[in-house]
Design an enzyme around this catalytic site. Structure first.
Site, short mmCIF file in Angstrom:
data_model
loop_
_atom_site.label_atom_id
_atom_site.label_comp_id
_atom_site.label_asym_id
_atom_site.label_seq_id
_atom_site.Cartn_x
_atom_site.Cartn_y
_atom_site.Cartn_z
N GLY A 20 0.80 -1.22 0.00
CA GLY A 20 0.00 0.00 0.00
C GLY A 20 0.83 1.27 0.00
O GLY A 20 2.03 1.25 -0.24
N LEU A 33 0.38 3.54 -2.22
CA LEU A 33 0.79 3.34 -3.61
C LEU A 33 1.33 4.62 -4.25
O LEU A 33 0.81 5.72 -4.02
CB LEU A 33 -0.39 2.81 -4.44
CG LEU A 33 -1.00 1.48 -3.97
CD1 LEU A 33 -2.05 1.00 -4.98
CD2 LEU A 33 0.06 0.40 -3.77
N HIS A 34 2.36 4.44 -5.06
CA HIS A 34 2.97 5.55 -5.80
C HIS A 34 3.18 5.11 -7.24
O HIS A 34 2.74 4.02 -7.64
CB HIS A 34 4.28 5.98 -5.13
CG HIS A 34 5.21 4.83 -4.84
ND1 HIS A 34 5.80 4.08 -5.84
CD2 HIS A 34 5.63 4.30 -3.67
CE1 HIS A 34 6.56 3.15 -5.30
NE2 HIS A 34 6.47 3.25 -3.98
N GLU A 35 3.87 5.93 -8.01
CA GLU A 35 4.07 5.65 -9.44
C GLU A 35 4.79 4.32 -9.70
O GLU A 35 4.61 3.71 -10.75
CB GLU A 35 4.88 6.79 -10.07
CG GLU A 35 4.02 7.85 -10.71
CD GLU A 35 3.10 7.29 -11.79
OE1 GLU A 35 3.59 6.62 -12.72
OE2 GLU A 35 1.88 7.50 -11.69
N HIS A 68 4.37 1.49 -7.96
CA HIS A 68 3.32 0.47 -7.92
C HIS A 68 2.44 0.59 -9.18
O HIS A 68 2.06 -0.43 -9.77
CB HIS A 68 2.42 0.65 -6.69
CG HIS A 68 3.12 0.57 -5.37
ND1 HIS A 68 3.36 1.66 -4.57
CD2 HIS A 68 3.64 -0.50 -4.70
CE1 HIS A 68 3.97 1.28 -3.47
NE2 HIS A 68 4.17 -0.02 -3.52
N VAL A 120 10.93 2.79 -10.91
CA VAL A 120 10.44 4.13 -11.24
C VAL A 120 11.09 5.11 -10.27
O VAL A 120 11.13 4.86 -9.06
CB VAL A 120 8.90 4.20 -11.14
CG1 VAL A 120 8.40 5.62 -11.41
CG2 VAL A 120 8.27 3.21 -12.12
N SER A 141 7.51 4.04 -0.63
CA SER A 141 6.55 4.48 0.39
C SER A 141 7.28 5.08 1.59
O SER A 141 6.74 5.90 2.32
CB SER A 141 5.69 3.30 0.85
OG SER A 141 5.14 2.63 -0.26
P1 AMP Z 1 5.84 -2.52 -1.48
O1 AMP Z 1 4.47 -1.93 -1.39
O2 AMP Z 1 6.93 -1.58 -1.09
O3 AMP Z 1 5.92 -3.86 -0.83
O4 AMP Z 1 6.08 -2.78 -3.03
C1 AMP Z 1 5.20 -3.57 -3.78
C2 AMP Z 1 5.84 -3.85 -5.11
O5 AMP Z 1 6.10 -2.62 -5.78
C3 AMP Z 1 7.18 -4.58 -4.99
O6 AMP Z 1 7.28 -5.56 -6.02
C4 AMP Z 1 8.17 -3.49 -5.19
O7 AMP Z 1 9.41 -3.92 -5.71
C5 AMP Z 1 7.45 -2.60 -6.19
N1 AMP Z 1 7.99 -1.25 -6.16
C6 AMP Z 1 8.15 -0.46 -5.06
N2 AMP Z 1 8.73 0.71 -5.42
C7 AMP Z 1 8.97 0.64 -6.75
C8 AMP Z 1 9.56 1.53 -7.69
N3 AMP Z 1 10.04 2.70 -7.35
N4 AMP Z 1 9.61 1.13 -8.99
C9 AMP Z 1 9.13 -0.09 -9.37
N5 AMP Z 1 8.56 -0.96 -8.51
C10 AMP Z 1 8.48 -0.60 -7.23
#
Ligand code: AMP
Length: 278
Positions: free
Chosen positions: A22, A24-26, A28, A167, A177
């Protein structure tokens, strides 16, 4: 969610799955958009998984914002938004864990010894609930993708793992996040991580083949900032995560790092193919 996904599969539709914690950003959104392009139905989960946080870590203060998340997921093309609660995932007497050996105990595993056990356990559960054709993970968490790919191979999950490029903010800082924890000063300083990764890429492109020299140059850049503590900056084989002393032509190399800015721990990495001729 299990029944919904089963019904979708019975219609012959391909499910793409994006597991997240969660806020969420660009980054995700890029995963969700990729799933939208490649699959008929996109499932996004938001679950802040207690099992992957050590007692000293930021589980309770991890940023949460479900309304915002639903909006971002929707805009990026999500069909089903799955937000399980902890008791649903870890009911009383829960006692089964999935652990990928070796790959889980290096790099992040050295500093977060129980982290990947929590990640692989929850991802295994989520894959069994959703049964996606494809699941999407970010290159930002390179070791996580490698550990999950190993788990999927070893346990014969019928899911293809797709790794999506990192990203970044316009100045190069990887979107995360956890970036909101940074003070204004720390946020400005944190760009040094991207600059250090670019420096490593440049050194390899111009013929440097000694890991120690690459790590040395990166360390010097990062430690030029105040209040930083380096957990690791490493040069490893991009598939096995084995430490590399000398880079050989054609090698796939991963340069991962984890650095703390004050109380905030950031990770990033770059993947480089060593040129055949220097
Ligand atoms: P998280 O919510 O941090 O557990 O991330 C969920 C998914 O999003 C994971 O597979 C992360 O590797 C991916 N993710 C997080 N930040 C980025 C980013 N800046 N660019 C690409 N994928 C990301």
């Amino acid at each position: 969610m299990q029944d919904t996904c089963e019904a979708v599969r019975l219609l012959g539709k391909r499910i793409g799955f994006v597991p997240t914690m969660g806020y969420l950003h660009e980054g995700h959104a890029a995963l969700i958009r990729r799933a939208r392009q490649e699959c008929d139905c996109v499932v996004v989960s938001v679950f802040v998984n207690p099992a992957q946080f050590a007692p000293t870590e930021d589980f309770s203060r991890y940023p949460r914002s479900l309304d915002h998340d639903m909006h971002v997921a929707d805009e990026a093309g999500c069909d089903y938004f799955f937000t399980p609660e902890s008791p649903e995932m870890y009911p009383e007497h829960f006692s089964t864990y999935v652990q990928v050996e070796n790959l889980s105990s290096v790099l992040e595993g050295t500093f977060r010894p129980t982290h990947f056990k929590g990640v692989t356990t929850v991802v295994a559960m989520l894959l069994l609930i959703v049964h996606p054709q494809k699941a999407y993970f970010g290159q930002k968490d390179a070791q996580q993708s490698i550990v999950i790919q190993q788990m999927v191979r070893d346990l014969h999950f019928a899911t293809q793992i797709v790794v999506v490029p990192t990203v970044r903010e316009t100045d190069g800082l990887a979107k995360s996040s956890r970036n909101i924890y940074l003070s204004q000063r720390e946020r400005a300083d944190a760009v040094v991580l991207f600059q250090a990764l670019c420096k490593a890429e440049e050194m390899i492109a111009s013929g440097e083949r000694t890991s120690q020299k690459i790590v040395g140059a990166m360390t010097q850049m990062v430690t030029s900032k105040p209040n930083v503590a380096i957990d690791y900056i490493s040069v490893v084989d991009a598939l096995t995560l084995d430490l590399l002393e000398t880079l050989k032509p054609g090698m796939q190399v991963l340069i991962p790092l984890a650095v703390r800015f004050g109380a905030t721990r950031l990770i990033d990495n770059t993947r480089v193919t060593v040129p055949l001729h220097s």
